[in-house]
Motif scaffolding. Sequence first.
Motif, PDB file in Angstrom:
ATOM      1  N   ASP A  59      14.949  35.725 -12.220  1.00 23.09           N
ATOM      2  CA  ASP A  59      15.363  36.307 -13.499  1.00 23.09           C
ATOM      3  C   ASP A  59      16.868  36.524 -13.569  1.00 23.09           C
ATOM      4  O   ASP A  59      17.451  36.522 -14.648  1.00 23.09           O
ATOM      5  N   GLU A  60      17.513  36.720 -12.416  1.00 26.26           N
ATOM      6  CA  GLU A  60      18.950  36.993 -12.378  1.00 26.26           C
ATOM      7  C   GLU A  60      19.795  35.725 -12.507  1.00 26.26           C
ATOM      8  O   GLU A  60      20.952  35.784 -12.893  1.00 26.26           O
ATOM      9  N   GLU A  61      19.230  34.577 -12.148  1.00 27.85           N
ATOM     10  CA  GLU A  61      19.993  33.330 -12.192  1.00 27.85           C
ATOM     11  C   GLU A  61      20.169  32.867 -13.637  1.00 27.85           C
ATOM     12  O   GLU A  61      19.259  32.980 -14.458  1.00 27.85           O
ATOM     13  N   THR A  62      21.352  32.322 -13.924  1.00 24.53           N
ATOM     14  CA  THR A  62      21.661  31.893 -15.289  1.00 24.53           C
ATOM     15  C   THR A  62      21.496  30.394 -15.483  1.00 24.53           C
ATOM     16  O   THR A  62      21.687  29.902 -16.592  1.00 24.53           O
ATOM     17  N   GLN A  63      21.161  29.653 -14.431  1.00 27.81           N
ATOM     18  CA  GLN A  63      20.987  28.206 -14.523  1.00 27.81           C
ATOM     19  C   GLN A  63      19.654  27.811 -13.900  1.00 27.81           C
ATOM     20  O   GLN A  63      18.983  28.625 -13.282  1.00 27.81           O
ATOM     21  N   GLY A  64      19.282  26.538 -14.081  1.00 31.65           N
ATOM     22  CA  GLY A  64      18.104  26.016 -13.411  1.00 31.65           C
ATOM     23  C   GLY A  64      16.844  25.975 -14.252  1.00 31.65           C
ATOM     24  O   GLY A  64      15.764  25.751 -13.731  1.00 31.65           O
ATOM     25  N   ARG A  65      16.980  26.172 -15.562  1.00 29.56           N
ATOM     26  CA  ARG A  65      15.802  26.183 -16.431  1.00 29.56           C
ATOM     27  C   ARG A  65      15.668  24.946 -17.324  1.00 29.56           C
ATOM     28  O   ARG A  65      14.743  24.832 -18.108  1.00 29.56           O
ATOM     29  N   GLY A  66      16.595  24.000 -17.199  1.00 35.72           N
ATOM     30  CA  GLY A  66      16.633  22.847 -18.090  1.00 35.72           C
ATOM     31  C   GLY A  66      15.350  22.035 -18.112  1.00 35.72           C
ATOM     32  O   GLY A  66      14.813  21.728 -19.173  1.00 35.72           O
ATOM     33  N   LEU A  67      14.854  21.673 -16.941  1.00 31.66           N
ATOM     34  CA  LEU A  67      13.627  20.872 -16.908  1.00 31.66           C
ATOM     35  C   LEU A  67      12.416  21.671 -17.366  1.00 31.66           C
ATOM     36  O   LEU A  67      11.496  21.119 -17.968  1.00 31.66           O
ATOM     37  N   ALA A  68      12.421  22.969 -17.123  1.00 24.11           N
ATOM     38  CA  ALA A  68      11.327  23.810 -17.620  1.00 24.11           C
ATOM     39  C   ALA A  68      11.335  23.841 -19.150  1.00 24.11           C
ATOM     40  O   ALA A  68      10.274  23.806 -19.783  1.00 24.11           O
ATOM     41  N   VAL A  69      12.515  23.893 -19.738  1.00 18.25           N
ATOM     42  CA  VAL A  69      12.633  23.859 -21.206  1.00 18.25           C
ATOM     43  C   VAL A  69      12.112  22.524 -21.728  1.00 18.25           C
ATOM     44  O   VAL A  69      11.331  22.473 -22.679  1.00 18.25           O
ATOM     45  N   ILE A  70      12.536  21.443 -21.086  1.00 13.81           N
ATOM     46  CA  ILE A  70      12.085  20.114 -21.503  1.00 13.81           C
ATOM     47  C   ILE A  70      10.570  19.998 -21.377  1.00 13.81           C
ATOM     48  O   ILE A  70       9.897  19.511 -22.282  1.00 13.81           O
ATOM     49  N   GLU A  71      10.035  20.472 -20.268  1.00 13.50           N
ATOM     50  CA  GLU A  71       8.584  20.402 -20.056  1.00 13.50           C
ATOM     51  C   GLU A  71       7.822  21.170 -21.133  1.00 13.50           C
ATOM     52  O   GLU A  71       6.760  20.760 -21.584  1.00 13.50           O
ATOM     53  N   ARG A  72       8.369  22.280 -21.554  1.00 12.02           N
ATOM     54  CA  ARG A  72       7.710  23.118 -22.575  1.00 12.02           C
ATOM     55  C   ARG A  72       7.777  22.481 -23.966  1.00 12.02           C
ATOM     56  O   ARG A  72       6.831  22.555 -24.738  1.00 12.02           O
ATOM     57  N   LEU A  73       8.886  21.830 -24.289  1.00 17.09           N
ATOM     58  CA  LEU A  73       9.096  21.289 -25.638  1.00 17.09           C
ATOM     59  C   LEU A  73       8.564  19.875 -25.837  1.00 17.09           C
ATOM     60  O   LEU A  73       8.165  19.507 -26.939  1.00 17.09           O
ATOM     61  N   ALA A  74       8.569  19.084 -24.774  1.00 19.31           N
ATOM     62  CA  ALA A  74       8.192  17.672 -24.891  1.00 19.31           C
ATOM     63  C   ALA A  74       6.698  17.482 -24.664  1.00 19.31           C
ATOM     64  O   ALA A  74       6.043  18.295 -24.011  1.00 19.31           O
ATOM     65  N   HIS A  75       6.170  16.397 -25.218  1.00 22.67           N
ATOM     66  CA  HIS A  75       4.780  16.026 -24.924  1.00 22.67           C
ATOM     67  C   HIS A  75       4.654  15.696 -23.449  1.00 22.67           C
ATOM     68  O   HIS A  75       3.676  16.045 -22.803  1.00 22.67           O
ATOM     69  N   ARG A  76       5.638  14.942 -22.950  1.00 22.01           N
ATOM     70  CA  ARG A  76       5.709  14.624 -21.531  1.00 22.01           C
ATOM     71  C   ARG A  76       7.123  14.169 -21.232  1.00 22.01           C
ATOM     72  O   ARG A  76       7.890  13.841 -22.136  1.00 22.01           O
ATOM     73  N   TRP A  77       7.474  14.174 -19.949  1.00 25.92           N
ATOM     74  CA  TRP A  77       8.777  13.688 -19.533  1.00 25.92           C
ATOM     75  C   TRP A  77       8.626  12.971 -18.194  1.00 25.92           C
ATOM     76  O   TRP A  77       7.614  13.108 -17.525  1.00 25.92           O
TER      77      TRP A  77
END
Length: 103
Positions: A59-77
């Motif tokens: 929760d304290e880290e400000t980076q490292g969520r990009g692929l999680a965002v993509i996984e949540r928004l995209a049908h697949r990646w």
Amino acid sequence: MDDLTDTAALITSELTTNTIRHTASRTMRVTITRLEPELIRIGVVDKSKKFPVPCKPTDEETQGRGLAVIERLAHRWGVDPLPWGKRVWAELGRRTDATGTTR
């Protein structure tokens, strides 16, 4: 597909940011391909053979969520290896339910 513009922009931003931050590639190419009438694939091609690795940031880290965002928004990646590097892509579109209604 105008209603998906903001989501497509966010996915594109996350894919390009990953290339900038995690590869030494000095060039990249963004592609958008319409696979079906209601489905597009956004891809980022770079010259690095290093595949992206999803992170589990605290929760304290400000980076490292990009692929999680993509996984949540995209049908697949996914990632396609290329002779000179790779293509990281995400598919986005409207889904059709069992009755054939587009959502």
